[in-house]
Design a protein around this motif. Structure first.
Motif, PDB file in Angstrom:
ATOM      1  N   ILE A  39      36.866  36.330  46.293  1.00 32.59           N
ATOM      2  CA  ILE A  39      36.046  36.558  45.095  1.00 32.59           C
ATOM      3  C   ILE A  39      36.505  37.834  44.235  1.00 32.59           C
ATOM      4  O   ILE A  39      36.814  38.732  44.861  1.00 32.59           O
ATOM      5  CB  ILE A  39      34.656  36.802  45.634  1.00 32.59           C
ATOM      6  CG1 ILE A  39      34.059  35.522  46.430  1.00 32.59           C
ATOM      7  CG2 ILE A  39      33.765  37.357  44.658  1.00 32.59           C
ATOM      8  CD1 ILE A  39      32.825  35.769  47.249  1.00 32.59           C
ATOM      9  N   GLY A  40      36.497  37.689  42.934  1.00 32.87           N
ATOM     10  CA  GLY A  40      36.783  38.809  42.145  1.00 32.87           C
ATOM     11  C   GLY A  40      38.331  38.799  41.520  1.00 32.87           C
ATOM     12  O   GLY A  40      38.576  39.263  40.753  1.00 32.87           O
ATOM     13  N   ASP A  41      38.962  38.154  42.435  1.00 33.55           N
ATOM     14  CA  ASP A  41      40.534  37.942  42.037  1.00 33.55           C
ATOM     15  C   ASP A  41      40.697  36.983  40.753  1.00 33.55           C
ATOM     16  O   ASP A  41      39.894  36.252  40.618  1.00 33.55           O
ATOM     17  CB  ASP A  41      41.454  37.307  43.096  1.00 33.55           C
ATOM     18  CG  ASP A  41      41.594  38.453  44.242  1.00 33.55           C
ATOM     19  OD1 ASP A  41      41.121  39.527  44.163  1.00 33.55           O
ATOM     20  OD2 ASP A  41      42.203  37.872  45.488  1.00 33.55           O
ATOM     21  N   SER A  42      41.960  37.101  40.138  1.00 39.45           N
ATOM     22  CA  SER A  42      42.022  36.152  38.923  1.00 39.45           C
ATOM     23  C   SER A  42      42.997  35.078  39.535  1.00 39.45           C
ATOM     24  O   SER A  42      43.570  34.914  40.578  1.00 39.45           O
ATOM     25  CB  SER A  42      42.773  36.957  37.989  1.00 39.45           C
ATOM     26  OG  SER A  42      44.216  37.309  38.460  1.00 39.45           O
ATOM     27  N   VAL A  43      42.659  33.886  38.670  1.00 39.42           N
ATOM     28  CA  VAL A  43      43.186  32.792  38.926  1.00 39.42           C
ATOM     29  C   VAL A  43      43.844  32.212  37.561  1.00 39.42           C
ATOM     30  O   VAL A  43      43.223  32.104  36.493  1.00 39.42           O
ATOM     31  CB  VAL A  43      42.504  31.601  39.535  1.00 39.42           C
ATOM     32  CG1 VAL A  43      43.026  29.980  39.450  1.00 39.42           C
ATOM     33  CG2 VAL A  43      42.198  31.841  41.011  1.00 39.42           C
ATOM     34  N   THR A  44      45.104  31.723  37.622  1.00 41.70           N
ATOM     35  CA  THR A  44      45.766  30.879  36.248  1.00 41.70           C
ATOM     36  C   THR A  44      46.247  29.788  36.891  1.00 41.70           C
ATOM     37  O   THR A  44      47.143  29.782  37.792  1.00 41.70           O
ATOM     38  CB  THR A  44      46.798  31.916  35.583  1.00 41.70           C
ATOM     39  OG1 THR A  44      46.227  33.103  35.495  1.00 41.70           O
ATOM     40  CG2 THR A  44      47.285  31.191  34.395  1.00 41.70           C
TER      41      THR A  44
END
Length: 117
Positions: A39-44
């Protein structure tokens, strides 16, 4: 009237003939890759396609359109548990449509460590 239509059709095809391009539908050349993050991390997520331009893109999550997600890549800056799902990308041009395979994005909570003195 009919000869005017044929002339216009020939004129519209002329740039492709001169450039040696055959009109083609989109074709997936690289698939998006699933990810597991906290939770809170970025995803691309990203995919690439070949095909005659212009190509329009539309991301979907769990089979539903993600409105406003119309690029070849999709970024989520700060993930939440609700971002967990199966994402795919549809590419469309005048000659057809292609869809990527689904990429699973899994969001989880960080484990907590409690230390007692």
């Amino acid at each position: 009237m009919r000869s005017g239509f044929l002339s216009l059709s020939c004129l519209l095809a002329l740039p492709r003939l001169l450039l040696g391009q055959d009109p083609s539908p989109p074709s997936v050349t690289s698939q998006p890759v699933g990810q597991a993050v906290y939770i809170g991390d970025s995803v691309t997520l990203a995919a690439t396609f070949t095909g005659t331009a212009p190509i329009q893109f539309q991301w979907n999550k769990d089979g539903a359109i993600l409105y406003g997600a119309t690029n070849a890549s999709l970024s989520i800056a700060a993930t939440a548990l609700t971002d967990t799902g199966l994402y795919d990308l549809v590419a469309t041009n005048s000659y057809g449509t292609a869809r990527t395979s689904g990429a699973v994005v899994y969001i989880t909570r960080r484990t907590q460590t409690i230390t007692f003195n």
